[in-house]
Design a protein around this motif. Structure first.
Motif, short mmCIF file in Angstrom:
data_model
loop_
_atom_site.label_atom_id
_atom_site.label_comp_id
_atom_site.label_asym_id
_atom_site.label_seq_id
_atom_site.Cartn_x
_atom_site.Cartn_y
_atom_site.Cartn_z
N TYR A 1 -6.71 -3.23 -4.90
CA TYR A 1 -7.09 -1.84 -4.63
C TYR A 1 -8.24 -1.72 -3.64
O TYR A 1 -8.70 -0.63 -3.33
CB TYR A 1 -7.47 -1.13 -5.94
N SER A 2 -8.74 -2.87 -3.15
CA SER A 2 -9.81 -2.84 -2.15
C SER A 2 -9.33 -3.16 -0.75
O SER A 2 -9.90 -2.70 0.23
CB SER A 2 -10.92 -3.82 -2.53
N LYS B 1 -10.59 3.82 -8.67
CA LYS B 1 -9.48 3.50 -7.78
C LYS B 1 -8.16 3.42 -8.54
O LYS B 1 -7.13 3.93 -8.08
CB LYS B 1 -9.74 2.18 -7.06
N MET B 2 -8.18 2.77 -9.71
CA MET B 2 -6.96 2.65 -10.51
C MET B 2 -6.53 4.00 -11.05
O MET B 2 -5.34 4.29 -11.16
CB MET B 2 -7.18 1.65 -11.65
N ASP B 3 -7.48 4.84 -11.38
CA ASP B 3 -7.16 6.17 -11.88
C ASP B 3 -6.50 7.03 -10.80
O ASP B 3 -5.67 7.91 -11.10
CB ASP B 3 -8.44 6.84 -12.40
N GLN B 4 -6.85 6.80 -9.53
CA GLN B 4 -6.28 7.57 -8.42
C GLN B 4 -4.95 6.99 -7.92
O GLN B 4 -4.30 7.61 -7.07
CB GLN B 4 -7.27 7.63 -7.27
N ALA B 5 -4.56 5.81 -8.44
CA ALA B 5 -3.33 5.17 -7.97
C ALA B 5 -2.12 6.03 -8.30
O ALA B 5 -2.00 6.57 -9.40
CB ALA B 5 -3.20 3.78 -8.60
N ARG B 6 -1.21 6.14 -7.33
CA ARG B 6 -0.01 6.95 -7.51
C ARG B 6 1.23 6.16 -7.12
O ARG B 6 1.20 5.29 -6.26
CB ARG B 6 -0.08 8.21 -6.63
N LYS B 7 2.35 6.48 -7.78
CA LYS B 7 3.64 5.89 -7.42
C LYS B 7 4.19 6.63 -6.19
O LYS B 7 3.60 7.61 -5.72
CB LYS B 7 4.62 6.01 -8.59
#
Length: 705
Positions: A618-619, A634-640
Motif C-alpha cells: 500500500y506504499s 491506507k487499508m481502510d481506503q482500499a477499494r475493489k
C-alpha cells in the motif's frame, strides 16, 4: 582470568531459574543441546576477582533415572558430558521446604564424585512450615558446602559465589566416602569395570552398566561395559530398587540429625488457603476465565497509546522525508520499502512486551501451574492430560518452544496429540495480524462504558484457537491408534510475590528477540516485495506509463484521477501483482483480493510478515502527501474494482479466522519434523490446518460478507 563451566541442576520448582537469572542477569543466550531440540540456557557470571563461569541451566529432574526427554539431557551431560557442555562443577538447588525429596538427587550427584555446591532455597517457606535446618550439621552429613540462598531477593549470592570459588580451587573436594555403599549393590560387575577404568566412581559404573545403550560412550568404554554385562550377572531393576531404598534410609538419618519439623497438620500455609479458592471445582474456572479476560483487555487498553504514537511518528517521518528527498528509485526504496517495513515491525512491540510481561507475571506468582491442574479433567476427555496445558499455553507465545516442551509428556499418544494441536493456539506472531484487522473492521466501542469491544474480539480469537485445538484433539484421539498407560503428577509451587525485575527483563528480551529475529525476516521480505511491486516482466509497465502520460497531456483536467489509476495498473502489472492475480480465483470465495493473496504467501515465512507486506504493497507508488497516512488508514481506503471496500466486516473476520487456524509457519513445521522424526506428521498437520482454515473462513465470509 580463569573460566569454568558450571552445570546448574535441581528438582523442578526448586528456584533454579531464579538463581540462573540472578547470577547471569542479561548475559544469557538460548540455544539447543547438540543433537536434540530441548532448549539450553547459558549465561556468564563473575564469580570472583580471577574467576568467571559459563553457567549451563539444565532441565529440572528429580533423580538420575530419567523418564522424559528433557531429563535425559540433564542425565547425559552429567554422565558423559559433551566437550562443549562439560561441567567442572555442579551447583544443585535444593528446596528447603521439601528437603527429603530433593536430597535423593543431591545424594546421587555426590556419589558421581563431581565437585558440588548446594544452594538451599525456599528457606522462608521452610520456616513458615515450622522446619528448622542445622546448616553446619547438614554440611557434615553430606560432605559438601551448603549455602542458604534467596535468589528472588538476591540474598546469599555472595556466599554462594565464594563457595563456588573455593570449590573450583579445590579447597572443597568431592567426599571420598559414598553416600551409600554403592559397591555392594553389584560388587562383581562394578569391580570388573573399575579394574579396567579405575578413574570412574562406583556409582558411575552402576549407571554405565544400566544405561550404556543410551549414553554416547567412547568405544573402549562401551566395549568394556558390554563385556562385563555379558560375563557377570547384573539385574538392572533389582540394583535400582535397592539403591533407592538405601538412599532414602540414609536420607532419613540425615533428616533426623539436621532437620526439625513440626507436625505438618499444625501449620497451614497461605498457599493452601488460596488454593481452596483458586482451585475450587466451580469458582476456579470462573477465576481462570476472568484472568484471561483481563489479560486480553490489558493488551489493547495499555498498548493503544504507545502504538498510536509509533504510527503517528512513522507517518510524520515518512511525509517529511518524502517532501525533502528528490523523486528517484532510491528515495522510493527508502520511503516505501525500508521505512514502511520498519513501521510494520515497531508498531507491535508494545503489545508483544505487554503479552509476555503478563504471562511472566502468571508464571512467577505460581498461578500458571494451577491452570494445568484445573484443566487436567478437560484435557483427558479430549485425549491429552494436564501436562499438555503448559505447551498449549506456551503456544500463545510461540509454537516452536511449546512443541519442544512436550518432551515432558511421558505418554506417546498424548504427546503427539499435543504437538498436532499446539499450532492452533494463537502465538504472538498472529498478534500484529489480529491487531490491524480488528482496528479496521471492529469499531472502538466500549460495552457498559469500560469493556472494549475490540478486546472482546481479540479474546474471542484466542478462545477460538483453544476450542478448535480441543475439538481436533478429541477427533484425532480416535484416529491415532497408540495404546499406552497415562498418568498425571504435578507439583504445585507456592504462591510468591512477582519479581518485577524479572518481568521487565523478560519484556525487554522478548522485544529484542522480536526485533532481531522477526524484524530481520520482515525487513528482507519488505525489500523483496518492494522490488517485486516496482518491477514487472517485459515492457508492460513502460506501456502503462506511456499510455497515462499521453492521457494526461490531452486531458489535463483529470490528471489526479489518471495518476491513481496509473498506480493501480502499475502494481497489478508488476511481478507481485501477477502472482497475486494468479492465486486470486482460489481465495476470492473467502473475500480476499490479490494483495491479501500475496500476504498469505509471504507470511508463511512468519505470520507477522503480513503487516510488513501490506505496508509495502500500500506504499509502493504513492506520492509524498499520501505517505503521511498510517497503514490502517491506507487499508481502510482500499477499494475493489467495483468501488466496494476491500476490508469489510466479512473479509476481516474471514481473514482473522484463516490466521487463527492456518499453518502459516515454516519454523513450526520444521520442529514438528524434528520432534516426530518423520515428515508424515508435519505434512498431515499442514494439510488439515490449511483445509480447516479455508473451510471456516469460507463459512465466515458467506455469513458476514
Amino acid at each position: 582470568m580463569r573460566v569454568i563451566n558450571i552445570a546448574l541442576v535441581g528438582n523442578p520448582n526448586s528456584g533454579k531459574s531464579s538463581l540462573f537469572n540472578a547470577l547471569t542477569g542479561l548475559q544469557q543466550k538460548v540455544g539447543n543441546f547438540p543433537g536434540v531440540t530441548v532448549d539450553k540456557k547459558t549465561g556468564t557470571s563473575t564469580i570472583g576477582e580471577h574467576l568467571t563461569a559459563n553457567i549451563i541451566d539444565l532441565p529440572g529432574t528429580y533423580s538420575l533415572y530419567p523418564k522424559r526427554a528433557d531429563e535425559w539431557v540433564t542425565y547425559e551431560v552429567l554422565m558423559n558430558p559433551d566437550p562443549s557442555t562439560r561441567p567442572e562443577l555442579v551447583v544443585l538447588i535444593a528446596d528447603a521446604s521439601n528437603l527429603k525429596r530433593n536430597l535423593l538427587f543431591c545424594s546421587q550427584i555426590i556419589d558421581l564424585k563431581i565437585p558440588l555446591v548446594i544452594g538451599l532455597s525456599m528457606m522462608d517457606i521452610a520456616r513458615k512450615k515450622g522446619i528448622e535446618i542445622d546448616i553446619p550439621g547438614l554440611e557434615r552429613d553430606l560432605g559438601v558446602p551448603v549455602i542458604p540462598i534467596n535468589p528472588r531477593k538476591e540474598k546469599g549470592l555472595d556466599k554462594l559465589r565464594k563457595a563456588i570459588e573455593q570449590t573450583a580451587r579445590h579447597q572443597y573436594r568431592a567426599p571420598s566416602r559414598d553416600f551409600i555403599a554403592n559397591a555392594e549393590l553389584a560388587s562383581a560387575p562394578i569391580a570388573e569395570l573399575k579394574h579396567q577404568f579405575p578413574s570412574i566412581s562406583d556409582y558411575t559404573a552402576i549407571h554405565y552398566l544400566i544405561n550404556y545403550a543410551h549414553i554416547d560412550l567412547e568405544p573402549s568404554l562401551r566395549t568394556a561395559v558390554e563385556s562385563v554385562r555379558t560375563q557377570t550377572p547384573f539385574n538392572t531393576t533389582k540394583v535400582q530398587a535397592e539403591e533407592i531404598m538405601q538412599r532414602y534410609a540414609r536420607i532419613k538419618q540425615v533428616m533426623a540429625n539436621s532437620v526439625v519439623e513440626t507436625d505438618p497438620l499444625q501449620k497451614a500455609l497461605f498457599t493452601e488457603h488460596l488454593d481452596k479458592i483458586l482451585l475450587h471445582k466451580r469458582w476456579g474456572y470462573v477465576i481462570l476465565l476472568a484472568v484471561l479476560f483481563l489479560l486480553f483487555q490489558s493488551i489493547f487498553w495499555i498498548a493503544q497509546y504507545p502504538m498510536d504514537a509509533i504510527q503517528w511518528g512513522f507517518a510524520q517521518l515518512t511525509g517529511w522525508l518524502g517532501n525533502l528527498l528528490p523523486v528517484s528509485w532510491w528515495s522510493d526504496l527508502l520511503l516505501n520499502g525500508i521505512l514502511a517495513g520498519l513501521s510494520g515491525i515497531m508498531v507491535f512491540v508494545p503489545q508483544i512486551m505487554i503479552l509476555f510481561g503478563l504471562i511472566t507475571l502468571l508464571e512467577d506468582t505460581g498461578y500458571m501451574a494451577r491452570i494445568s491442574f484445573l484443566t487436567d479433567k478437560l484435557m483427558r476427555k479430549v485425549g491429552m492430560n494436564g501436562k499438555s496445558v503448559m505447551p498449549l499455553i506456551s503456544g500463545f507465545a510461540c509454537a516452536v518452544p511449546a512443541i519442544m516442551s512436550t518432551r515432558n509428556i511421558e505418554n506417546r499418544k498424548e504427546r503427539l496429540l499435543t504437538i498436532l494441536v499446539t499450532p492452533l493456539m494463537s502465538c504472538s506472531a498472529r498478534l500484529p495480524v489480529y491487531t490491524i484487522l480488528i482496528a479496521l473492521v471492529i469499531p472502538r466501542h466500549y460495552l457498559l462504558g469500560f469493556l472494549s469491544l475490540q478486546g472482546l474480539v481479540m479474546m474471542g480469537l484466542y478462545l477460538l484457537g483453544v476450542v478448535f485445538a480441543l475439538t481436533v484433539s478429541f477427533v484425532f484421539k480416535r484416529l491415532i491408534k497408540i495404546r499406552e498407560r497415562s498418568f498425571f503428577i504435578l507439583e504445585l509451587p507456592v504462591y510468591r510475590a512477582p519479581r518485577w525485575k524479572n518481568m521487565f527483563m523478560t519484556m525487554w528480551e522478548k522485544a529484542r528477540i522480536f526485533l532481531k529475529d522477526a524484524g530481520q525476516v520482515i525487513m528482507v521480505i519488505s525489500l523483496i516485495l518492494w522490488a517485486l511491486s516496482s518491477l514487472g516482466p517485459g515492457s508492460g509497465m513502460a506501456r502503462i506509463k506511456d499510455h497515462y502520460a499521453a492521457l494526461e497531456k490531452t486531458d489535463t483536467a483529470h490528471v489526479d484521477d489518471y495518476e491513481k489509476s496509473k498506480k493501480s495498473d502499475l502494481l497489478a502489472a508488476s511481478y507481485a501483482g501477477r502472482l497475486g492475480k494468479a492465486i486470486e480465483p482460489v481465495i476470492r470465495p473467502l473475500g480476499f483480493d490479490w494483495k491479501i493473496g500475496i500476504a498469505l504467501i509471504t507470511s508463511f515465512a512468519a505470520r507477522e510478515v503480513f503487516v510488513g507486506t501490506m505496508a509495502t504493497l500500500y506504499s509502493v507508488g504513492e506520492d509524498n502527501s499520501e505517505n503521511q497516512l498510517t497503514l490502517q488508514e491506507k487499508m481502510d481506503q482500499a477499494r475493489k474494482e467495483n468501488g466496494q471496500k476491500v476490508y469489510t466486516l466479512g473479509t476481516g473476520l474471514s481473514l482473522m479466522i484463516f490466521y487463527v487456524l492456518a499453518m502459516q509457519c515454516m519454523s513450526t513445521l520444521a520442529v514438528v519434523k524434528r520432534e516426530t522424526r518423520s515428515w508424515k506428521w508435519p505434512l498431515f498437520q499442514f494439510v488439515y490446518m490449511t483445509g480447516l482454515a479455508y473451510f471456516m473462513s469460507f463459512i465466515a465470509f458467506q455469513i458476514f460478507g
